[in-house]
Design a protein around this motif. Structure first.
Motif, PDB file in Angstrom:
ATOM      1  N   GLN A  51      44.566  -9.076  15.123  1.00  0.00           N
ATOM      2  CA  GLN A  51      44.361  -8.681  12.909  1.00  0.00           C
ATOM      3  C   GLN A  51      43.376  -7.667  13.521  1.00  0.00           C
ATOM      4  N   LEU A  52      43.325  -7.195  12.482  1.00  0.00           N
ATOM      5  CA  LEU A  52      42.237  -5.609  12.497  1.00  0.00           C
ATOM      6  C   LEU A  52      41.616  -6.049  11.117  1.00  0.00           C
ATOM      7  N   VAL A  53      40.873  -5.221  11.212  1.00  0.00           N
ATOM      8  CA  VAL A  53      39.466  -5.095  10.135  1.00  0.00           C
ATOM      9  C   VAL A  53      38.617  -3.769  10.156  1.00  0.00           C
ATOM     10  N   GLU A  54      39.318  -3.296   9.372  1.00  0.00           N
ATOM     11  CA  GLU A  54      38.679  -1.981   8.828  1.00  0.00           C
ATOM     12  C   GLU A  54      37.003  -1.622   8.682  1.00  0.00           C
ATOM     13  N   SER A  55      36.425  -1.527   8.565  1.00  0.00           N
ATOM     14  CA  SER A  55      34.873  -0.878   7.683  1.00  0.00           C
ATOM     15  C   SER A  55      34.650   0.891   7.327  1.00  0.00           C
ATOM     16  N   GLY A  56      33.749   1.256   6.748  1.00  0.00           N
ATOM     17  CA  GLY A  56      33.327   1.863   7.157  1.00  0.00           C
ATOM     18  C   GLY A  56      33.591   3.681   5.756  1.00  0.00           C
ATOM     19  N   GLY A  57      34.307   2.952   4.706  1.00  0.00           N
ATOM     20  CA  GLY A  57      35.309   3.469   3.841  1.00  0.00           C
ATOM     21  C   GLY A  57      33.899   3.602   2.648  1.00  0.00           C
ATOM     22  N   GLY A  58      34.398   4.961   1.651  1.00  0.00           N
ATOM     23  CA  GLY A  58      33.335   5.019   0.517  1.00  0.00           C
ATOM     24  C   GLY A  58      33.470   5.966  -0.102  1.00  0.00           C
ATOM     25  N   LEU A  59      33.171   6.069  -0.868  1.00  0.00           N
ATOM     26  CA  LEU A  59      32.227   7.310  -1.689  1.00  0.00           C
ATOM     27  C   LEU A  59      31.963   8.451  -1.017  1.00  0.00           C
ATOM     28  N   VAL A  60      32.299   9.838  -1.343  1.00  0.00           N
ATOM     29  CA  VAL A  60      31.195  11.167  -0.553  1.00  0.00           C
ATOM     30  C   VAL A  60      32.174  12.277  -1.317  1.00  0.00           C
ATOM     31  N   GLN A  61      31.203  12.709  -0.902  1.00  0.00           N
ATOM     32  CA  GLN A  61      31.371  14.684  -1.607  1.00  0.00           C
ATOM     33  C   GLN A  61      32.096  15.239  -1.073  1.00  0.00           C
ATOM     34  N   ALA A  62      33.012  16.174  -1.182  1.00  0.00           N
ATOM     35  CA  ALA A  62      33.855  16.977  -0.225  1.00  0.00           C
ATOM     36  C   ALA A  62      32.580  17.280   0.468  1.00  0.00           C
ATOM     37  N   GLY A  63      33.367  18.106   1.734  1.00  0.00           N
ATOM     38  CA  GLY A  63      32.287  18.391   2.738  1.00  0.00           C
ATOM     39  C   GLY A  63      31.867  17.763   3.720  1.00  0.00           C
ATOM     40  N   ASP A  64      31.466  16.333   3.792  1.00  0.00           N
ATOM     41  CA  ASP A  64      30.461  14.976   3.506  1.00  0.00           C
ATOM     42  C   ASP A  64      31.334  14.658   4.954  1.00  0.00           C
ATOM     43  N   SER A  65      30.383  13.189   5.744  1.00  0.00           N
ATOM     44  CA  SER A  65      31.540  13.139   6.877  1.00  0.00           C
ATOM     45  C   SER A  65      31.318  11.740   6.674  1.00  0.00           C
ATOM     46  N   LEU A  66      32.725  11.062   7.364  1.00  0.00           N
ATOM     47  CA  LEU A  66      32.669   9.424   7.723  1.00  0.00           C
ATOM     48  C   LEU A  66      33.674   9.131   8.778  1.00  0.00           C
ATOM     49  N   PHE A 101      39.410  16.080  11.840  1.00  0.00           N
ATOM     50  CA  PHE A 101      38.801  14.310  12.473  1.00  0.00           C
ATOM     51  C   PHE A 101      39.443  14.078  13.512  1.00  0.00           C
ATOM     52  N   ALA A 102      38.598  13.246  14.025  1.00  0.00           N
ATOM     53  CA  ALA A 102      38.955  12.852  16.156  1.00  0.00           C
ATOM     54  C   ALA A 102      39.385  11.266  15.989  1.00  0.00           C
ATOM     55  N   ILE A 103      39.887  10.856  16.225  1.00  0.00           N
ATOM     56  CA  ILE A 103      40.196   9.111  17.121  1.00  0.00           C
ATOM     57  C   ILE A 103      39.520   9.243  18.190  1.00  0.00           C
ATOM     58  N   SER A 104      39.646   8.202  18.561  1.00  0.00           N
ATOM     59  CA  SER A 104      38.542   7.285  19.744  1.00  0.00           C
ATOM     60  C   SER A 104      38.588   5.742  19.392  1.00  0.00           C
ATOM     61  N   GLY A 120      46.928   3.423  15.537  1.00  0.00           N
ATOM     62  CA  GLY A 120      47.017   4.582  14.530  1.00  0.00           C
ATOM     63  C   GLY A 120      46.063   4.236  13.271  1.00  0.00           C
ATOM     64  N   TRP A 121      45.717   5.552  12.340  1.00  0.00           N
ATOM     65  CA  TRP A 121      45.715   5.489  10.931  1.00  0.00           C
ATOM     66  C   TRP A 121      46.140   6.309  10.264  1.00  0.00           C
ATOM     67  N   LEU A 151      37.536   6.677  13.378  1.00  0.00           N
ATOM     68  CA  LEU A 151      37.843   7.960  13.256  1.00  0.00           C
ATOM     69  C   LEU A 151      36.918   8.793  12.279  1.00  0.00           C
ATOM     70  N   GLN A 152      36.696   9.278  13.323  1.00  0.00           N
ATOM     71  CA  GLN A 152      35.729  10.011  12.991  1.00  0.00           C
ATOM     72  C   GLN A 152      35.823  11.929  11.749  1.00  0.00           C
ATOM     73  N   MET A 153      35.496  11.202  10.444  1.00  0.00           N
ATOM     74  CA  MET A 153      36.311  12.221   9.055  1.00  0.00           C
ATOM     75  C   MET A 153      35.451  12.939   8.990  1.00  0.00           C
ATOM     76  N   ASN A 154      35.200  14.320   9.052  1.00  0.00           N
ATOM     77  CA  ASN A 154      34.511  15.942   8.694  1.00  0.00           C
ATOM     78  C   ASN A 154      34.818  16.731   7.964  1.00  0.00           C
ATOM     79  N   SER A 155      34.220  17.258   7.294  1.00  0.00           N
ATOM     80  CA  SER A 155      35.061  18.412   5.838  1.00  0.00           C
ATOM     81  C   SER A 155      35.451  17.397   4.832  1.00  0.00           C
ATOM     82  N   LEU A 156      35.473  16.714   4.276  1.00  0.00           N
ATOM     83  CA  LEU A 156      36.212  15.801   3.812  1.00  0.00           C
ATOM     84  C   LEU A 156      36.683  16.290   2.574  1.00  0.00           C
TER      85      LEU A 156
END
Length: 124
Positions: free
Chosen positions: A3-18, A68-71, A35-36, A81-86
């Motif tokens: 079973q998989l549970v995602e977290s960490g999403g949200g509302l950010v501005q362009a250029g931000d990271s999540l 983006f970088a997956i680890s 996979g993502w 999933l590290q998401m930069n320069s969104l």
């Protein structure tokens, strides 16, 4: 089964990271490729990034390469999933997926188990 549970999403501005996290149940996490995915025009979902069981192989969709970088941390049963320069175009529900069989990484059919998704919204 896992079973998989995602977290960490949200509302950010362009250029931000999540950083998205996907926590997996069970004691055999290291057997699963991960996979993502996110929805895409003409497809049910497209693979944004994927990682092999050991972490030695990583795949990135062209649009996210360099941003983006997956680890994975097999000791914590978690993939990230590290998401930069969104960008606003990255706005989507992001899904975590897993499978312990098969050779493919890039298609939704390569994965058996799916999380419920986490919303990422990037404002301009």
């Amino acid at each position: 089964q896992v079973q998989l549970v995602e977290s960490g999403g949200g509302l950010v501005q362009a250029g931000d990271s999540l950083r998205l996290s996907c926590a997996a149940s069970g004691r055999t996490f290291s057997r699963y490729k991960m996979g993502w995915f996110r929805p895409a025009p003409g497809k049910e979902r497209e693979c944004v990034a994927a990682v092999s069981q050991s972490g030695s192989y990583r795949y990135y969709e062209d649009y996210v390469k360099g941003r983006f970088a997956i680890s994975r941390d097999n000791a914590k049963n978690t993939v990230y999933l590290q998401m930069n320069s969104l960008k606003p175009e990255d706005t989507a529900v992001y899904y975590c997926a897993a499978n312990d069989a098969g050779l493919g990484y890039r298609a939704a059919v390569d994965y058996t188990y799916w999380g419920q998704g986490t919303q990422v919204t990037v404002s301009s």
